[in-house]
Design an enzyme around this catalytic site. Structure first.
Site, PDB file in Angstrom:
ATOM      1  N   ARG A  60       0.824  -1.206   0.000  1.00  0.00           N
ATOM      2  CA  ARG A  60       0.000   0.000   0.000  1.00  0.00           C
ATOM      3  C   ARG A  60       0.858   1.256   0.000  1.00  0.00           C
ATOM      4  O   ARG A  60       0.502   2.264  -0.610  1.00  0.00           O
ATOM      5  CB  ARG A  60      -0.994   0.009   1.176  1.00  0.00           C
ATOM      6  CG  ARG A  60      -2.005   1.140   1.098  1.00  0.00           C
ATOM      7  CD  ARG A  60      -3.210   0.935   2.005  1.00  0.00           C
ATOM      8  NE  ARG A  60      -4.210   0.040   1.441  1.00  0.00           N
ATOM      9  CZ  ARG A  60      -5.256   0.437   0.717  1.00  0.00           C
ATOM     10  NH1 ARG A  60      -5.455   1.721   0.459  1.00  0.00           N
ATOM     11  NH2 ARG A  60      -6.111  -0.439   0.247  1.00  0.00           N
ATOM     12  N   GLU A 110      -9.830   5.684   6.829  1.00  0.00           N
ATOM     13  CA  GLU A 110      -8.409   6.011   6.771  1.00  0.00           C
ATOM     14  C   GLU A 110      -8.054   7.297   6.022  1.00  0.00           C
ATOM     15  O   GLU A 110      -7.165   8.028   6.460  1.00  0.00           O
ATOM     16  CB  GLU A 110      -7.641   4.849   6.113  1.00  0.00           C
ATOM     17  CG  GLU A 110      -7.680   3.566   6.896  1.00  0.00           C
ATOM     18  CD  GLU A 110      -7.262   2.377   6.043  1.00  0.00           C
ATOM     19  OE1 GLU A 110      -8.016   2.003   5.134  1.00  0.00           O
ATOM     20  OE2 GLU A 110      -6.185   1.839   6.272  1.00  0.00           O
TER      21      GLU A 110
END
Lengths: 471, 778
Positions: free
Chosen positions: B320, B723
């Site tokens: 990520r 997030e």
């Protein structure tokens, strides 16, 4: 001491409006008492070191207000004869208080674990200050951490609630204090006067001398060691006194920092600003001026300003009576003091500021609120015209003890506080200090920051405030 | 599903309904695991942990602990009936170290006693003898030795070498990015209750009940069907209870099995912070080939990530980071490399953003450096590098950037934050203020939604309608404070057109909805909401047919509205219809399922379409710094976040604000500090400082992007929000850099470490002042 001959066998106090007795060892933490013995689980453990506020309860002693305090580092020894309110004690006829209601409606909780503690801290605020400014709300929240919300909805809800009329608070009759309580091999003595305290101190020099317990309680909450005998200073009449003369203030050793704060705000505004950053409301409502000195931490925030102000400290023992020494002479080495095993700290005396005297104290830490100082610098100057005629500079966080910067002082005395003398004073710091590196800052940073505080003082003396928090 | 929120007024979805437990939270009546009534005979447990960072375990002797009054049992590596392995992705991660200890705080065993206090004391009385070895404590040392916990990963596209060679300007830099402790207020906890036939019921504070179930079974040597895991709520998670909760649950279950008594294991804060993983700290180094106008033509970034002693989730965290190293910028030739450095420190794990924040702070620092060294406006450099709104430019990992809102969020935030006026004011202030300097910065965030690993993008839900019309809702998502339970309940209430109070929210349970994914990657409401939508819609379809029969109209004429079921001007209540449906012997229960469409990912080439969609945001932050002491303060922040068509704007607003402040903490006051022995010394709130209420920007303006339904068919066209807003806090970091830059000459870029503690700020100020006179425009 009163005439009771037999020690009581339980801690007795008012819990959420009802007088209760618990036969627990006096060194049991108040949090364990509340959660495990009283079965009240609304009060949470987040850290067990008095820093997160999830365990916040309200404590009333004597005629005082209900004050926020950390149950995790408080012991049952401090509850006898008090009124304790937990979150379960807030509801009125089954209804939420206006604050609770406003918080529930304003998104003030997410995971909710910190929430009861925050409700208690803010309840303590609103009871004393029904329409708090934002600054006061932050002061009240300094001892409470929330990891979810970002705080804004908590602050907003407080403002909403402050406009609603809070329910009147029933004041319970407090059960009388007992002079001695013994449970499970732990004995608690609660003398009411100095003679009683000195006698106990002389007889049991190894007993835990318990003032506010905000330092000792941390070790207790970590279950490191039990205390088999406790001598409490909290109820000693002479140690609770605050006296003022034209020239000085005298604070009994058992005066709490909240009480000091309420007293010194006009005389020493810079000290008041520091005290507001000193722990949190929860810590200051328990922690005492004498305890802060007696624990002799190199990073305690009390000693540097008190040393710079020229404070004296009065000690006493049954054998030799009273003696007074300069506070700066009290600290001998890391956690080592001039106090003898049979002595106690009775009081701290602070000279008032006179015309021509300048006093400032600055604290540097990673977080503004409820943090331990990386460096704390305190400065007292007497000016004659533009010239510094006398000066005391004291630092915390720079050595094993709170300590004066005498080399730096000498570079300023007899000179104006200008860029030349300031630079010389900054350079002289390396003669006075060789600090350690740790998680709060490297040795290099501590030296630079200590110097920066002298430069800040020079700006301040010139009437120019250069602090980001003033923006 | 084909939903266009712009034309539909919804009854429940889209309303800012308070958190389902809000009134219980404020009253102290929301029960966490430690608040549950204890069963008779309950034991309390404490972990025994390694006192050293690296060495050979010579002895682990519990005799001293067992001699303490009320201490009942000890379990070490030799007392595990099943497998001593709790690796969440790869095998080989022991529950208890058995031969080699790898970090200070590593679990070696667990003790049980009649009281928590006795358990804690006993945990310290277990004799641990370790033959110490030299630990590896930093990523550079590990990297030099090529010591990695998993193979290195590369996301690459285009000819980077050629791009760097032909660039008009070469920009090189390095950034130290600090880690972060989750500091959930409720420490890790599990309560294990043994049952008959070796069954185990576990109440766990976990984001991943299925993983707890599987690993408890594995450790006990049983099958998954012997373990039931329940999660009503957590006192915060933030990724820290995704894989790490397994350790606690498995240790509690072991003791419960051994003693045949219920066992509660709650970690003290200091143990929690020593024994469990954190956000990966990383060191990023880069070379960028740029044009004089700031256009980045080639970019090479290498990350050294502190994996700690085992892989845990480091692999996907690095993936990520690499897939967010482009953030919002189209870089024709890119090579992003990530190394999972093995160190003798706790194995790092998931933390809100999951590598994304490290990728985004790296690229944003690069953009800032490019702008400063070329003396360009950073916002101009950003705009010139943006993915084009219409072009469908492709990311280095092969996904086209669709439904691009970068220009919209940027222009909106620059306008609402009054950028131009304030930029001029701040520059004027800095020209006359030698000590206090201000800084201002804007940055965008583009964040990909879905688990990178395609197989995790599935969810289940279980919906029952009872004969009185009340609805029971269960799904695989867990509630850690983020408001997921309310959002999914709103979806179900919307489908049935009933009041939200009609829908009962229930604890996540592996026996009701199996094989779930972690509540993570911001996907909770997307996937569980859709699974619940599918379940409720199926029941509603059957109820519609019953209603049509009962009211003698075609099914198309049946309308559910305001708790009633209508056919023309006749209606019956939802509860009456439920009763009729039961009487008609039609099923009122449904297990719903959802698998995210369109996504695919090749884990070998790191190419594909890992994300169902992107979410966008932008922030402007203003700070002040004290150039004498290094102290800083965020004076104002303006945030704009894309939530699609928000399921619950009140909950989403809370997520945005909370994530931002958490991100600020990561980049300012939160600092993990290890000593030379590898002991983490910041293991409590007295030493590890998360933001307090006064640290929140004094002027804090937060908005949700309006009229922005998701371009993809998500549940009611909403978007994930957990997030992405954390990364908006990079604006604060950039504003601090801006303030520092004002102390140097034009053309000089600050060198600032993250977090920007007073010490690091002062270091950067002194550094830029020292470089100021010597260097001209680079």
């Amino acid at each position: 001491m009163n005439a009771e001959t037999k020690a009581a066998e339980a801690i007795r106090f008012v819990l959420n409006g009802k007088t209760v007795e618990f036969a627990v060892r006096p060194d049991t933490t108040a949090l364990d008492l509340v959660r495990l013995h009283a079965g009240l689980t609304g009060t949470k453990e987040g850290c067990a070191e008095g820093d997160c506020g999830a365990c916040t309860v309200l404590l009333r002693r004597g005629d005082g207000p209900r004050q926020a305090a950390n149950a995790c580092i408080m012991t049952a020894a401090q509850l006898d004869g008090t009124e304790l309110t937990t979150v379960e004690g807030l509801k009125h006829d089954g209804a939420l208080t206006p604050l609770q209601d406003a918080m529930a409606q304003n998104g003030s909780s997410q995971c909710g674990f910190c929430t009861p503690g925050i409700v208690m801290a803010l309840t303590g605020l609103i009871e004393e200050n029904p329409e708090p400014e934002e600054t006061a709300i932050h002061d009240a929240l300094a001892g409470n951490l929330c990891r979810c919300t970002g705080y804004r909805p908590i602050v907003e809800a407080t403002k909403v609630a402050a406009k609603a009329k809070p329910a009147s608070i029933a004041r319970s009759v407090l059960p009388p204090l007992r002079s001695e309580i013994a449970v499970g091999g732990c004995v608690l003595h609660q003398p009411g006067d100095l003679a009683g305290l000195l006698e106990l101190r002389g007889r049991y020099p190894d007993a835990v001398l318990l003032a506010g317990g905000t330092d000792l309680g941390v070790a207790r909450a970590d279950y490191h060691s039990g205390w088999d005998r406790i001598v409490s200073t909290a109820h000693v009449r002479e140690l609770r006194a605050i006296t003022a003369t034209r020239d000085e203030w005298t604070f009994g050793a058992a005066v709490t920092w909240e009480e000091v704060l309420a007293t010194v705000a006009d005389d020493y505004p810079s000290l008041a600003t520091l005290i507001r950053r000193f722990g949190s409301t929860q810590i200051r409502s328990m922690g005492t001026i004498g305890g802060n000195i007696g624990t002799a931490s190199p990073i305690g925030d009390g000693p540097p300003p008190l040393i710079a102000l020229g404070a004296t400290i009065t000690l006493a023992s049954r054998a030799d009576g009273e003696r007074s020494i300069l506070l700066e002479d009290f600290f001998l080495d890391y956690r080592k003091t001039a106090m003898r095993p049979d002595e106690v700290i009775i009081s701290v005396t602070l000279p008032r500021l006179k015309d021509g005297e300048l006093f400032r104290v600055y604290k540097l830490s990673k977080r503004y609120d409820q943090d331990i100082s990386t460096v704390c610098g305190a400065f007292w100057l007497r000016m004659e015209g533009d010239t510094v005629s006398e000066c005391r500079i004291a630092y915390g966080g720079m050595a094993a003890i709170p300590k004066r910067a005498k080399s730096s002082e000498n570079k300023i005395i007899g000179r104006p506080l200008d860029s030349e003398s300031t630079r010389a004073a900054v350079e002289a710091l390396s003669d006075d200090f060789s600090p350690l590196s740790d998680w709060r800052g490297s040795a290099e940073y501590r030296m630079k920051a200590a110097g920066a505080l002298i430069q800040r003082l020079a700006h301040d003396a010139a009437g120019e405030t250069v602090e980001v928090m003033a923006l | 599903m084909n939903i266009d929120v712009r034309s539909v007024q919804r009854a429940t979805v889209g309303r800012g309904i308070a958190h389902d437990s809000a009134r219980k939270h404020v009253a102290g009546e929301a029960d966490y695991i430690d608040d549950m009534p204890e069963l008779p005979g309950t034991l309390h447990a404490a972990l025994v942990t390694s006192p050293v960072a690296h060495g050979k375990l010579i002895a682990l002797d519990p005799a001293g602990a067992l001699a303490i009054e009320s201490v009942v049992a000890f379990c070490g590596p030799d007392d595990i009936p099943g497998h001593n392995d709790i690796g969440p992705i790869l095998p080989g991660e022991p529950l208890f170290a058995s031969e080699i200890v790898d970090y200070v705080g590593q679990p070696l065993g667990v003790v049980a006693a009649e009281t928590f206090e006795a358990a804690v004391k006993a945990s310290r009385a277990v004799h641990v003898d370790v033959e110490e070895r030299e630990p590896v404590l930093d990523v550079e040392t590990a990297h030099e030795a090529e010591s990695y916990v998993i193979p290195s990963q590369t996301v690459a596209e285009g000819d980077v070498e050629a791009g760097l060679a032909s660039a008009e300007q070469l920009i090189e830099g390095r950034l130290e990015i600090g880690g972060q402790d989750h500091f959930y207020l409720e420490t890790q906890i599990a309560y294990a209750i043994p049952g008959e036939d070796g069954d185990m019921t576990v109440h766990s504070s976990t984001q991943h009940p299925t993983e707890v179930q599987h690993h408890v079974a594995h450790v006990l040597g049983g099958l998954a069907n012997s373990v039931d895991v329940f999660v009503r709520r957590m006192g915060g998670g933030f990724g820290g209870k995704e894989s790490q909760a397994t350790i606690i649950a498995a240790a509690a279950a072991l003791l419960a099995r051994k003693t045949r008594r219920p066992v509660k294991l709650r970690l003290k804060r200091s143990v929690d912070m020593s024994a469990t993983g954190k956000r990966h700290d990383m060191v990023a180094t880069w070379k960028a080939g740029v044009r004089k106008n700031g256009r980045i033509e080639a970019l090479d970034i290498e990350y050294l990530a502190r994996a700690g002693n085992t892989p845990d989730l480091t692999g996907p965290v690095i993936t990520r980071a690499l897939t967010h190293s482009d953030n919002s910028y189209f870089i024709p030739a890119a090579r992003f490399v990530g190394h999972a450095c093995k160190t003798n420190t706790v194995s790092n794990t998931a933390f809100r953003g999951f590598g994304g924040p490290q990728g985004i702070i790296a690229i944003e620092t690069i953009i800032d450096q490019v702008a400063r060294e070329l003396t360009l406006d950073p916002n101009v450099v950003r705009a010139i590098n943006y993915y084009g709104p219409e072009t469908g430019e492709v990311t280095p990992y092969g996904q086209p950037v669709e439904h691009n809102r970068l220009v919209e969020v940027t222009e909106t935030i620059l306008a609402t934050s009054e950028w131009q006026r304030r930029r001029a004011e701040i520059d004027a202030h800095n020209a006359t203020s030698p000590v206090l300097r201000r800084g201002l910065a804007m940055m965008p965030v583009k964040f990909g939604i879905s688990f990178n690993l395609t197989s995790l993008n599935q969810a289940g839900a279980l919906v029952h309608v009872y004969q009185d019309g009340s609805v029971h809702l269960n799904h695989g998502g867990t509630e850690m404070g983020q408001g997921l339970f309310m959002k999914v309940a709103q979806v179900v209430a919307e489908v049935f057109q009933v009041d939200i109070e009609t829908v009962k929210i229930t604890a996540t349970a592996t026996g009701k909805v199996p094989n779930t994914s972690a509540t993570a990657a911001s996907t909770g409401s997307d996937i569980n909401g859709m699974a619940a939508y599918n379940a409720a819609t199926a029941i509603k379809g059957r109820m519609t047919n019953v209603a049509a029969d009962h009211l003698e109209v075609p099914a198309e004429e049946i309308v559910f509205r305001e708790g009633r079921v209508h056919a023309g001007n006749r209606s019956i209540s939802f509860a009456e219809l439920a009763k009729h449906t039961w009487a008609a012997r039609v099923q009122l229960s449904e297990a719903g399922y959802y698998a995210t469409p369109k996504i695919h990912w090749d884990v070998k080439t790191l190419k594909g379409r890992p994300f169902f969609y992107y979410t966008y945001g932008a922030a402007v932050a203003e700070v002040a710094i004290d150039t004498l002491t290094g102290e800083s303060r965020c004076l104002r922040a303006d945030l704009l976040q894309d939530c699609g068509a928000s399921l619950n704007p009140a909950v989403d607003l809370g997520q945005i604000e909370g994530a931002f402040v958490q991100g600020m903490g990561w980049l300012t006051c939160e600092e993990l500090w290890w000593d030379e022995k590898g002991r983490l010394r910041t293991i409590g709130p007295s030493t590890y400082k998360i933001p307090g209420s006064r640290d929140v920007p004094r002027d804090f303006n937060v908005a949700i992007l309006e009229n922005a339904p998701n371009g993809e068919e998500t549940v009611f066209r909403s978007k994930a929000v957990g997030e992405p807003p954390l990364m908006l806090a990079v604006s604060v970091w950039l504003a601090i850099r801006d303030a520092i830059a004002s102390c140097g000459q034009p053309g000089i870029s600050p060198k600032l470490k993250a977090p920007a503690t007073p010490e690091h700020i002062l270091e950067a100020v002194d550094d830029i002042r020292a470089r100021g006179s010597a260097t001209g425009v680079a």
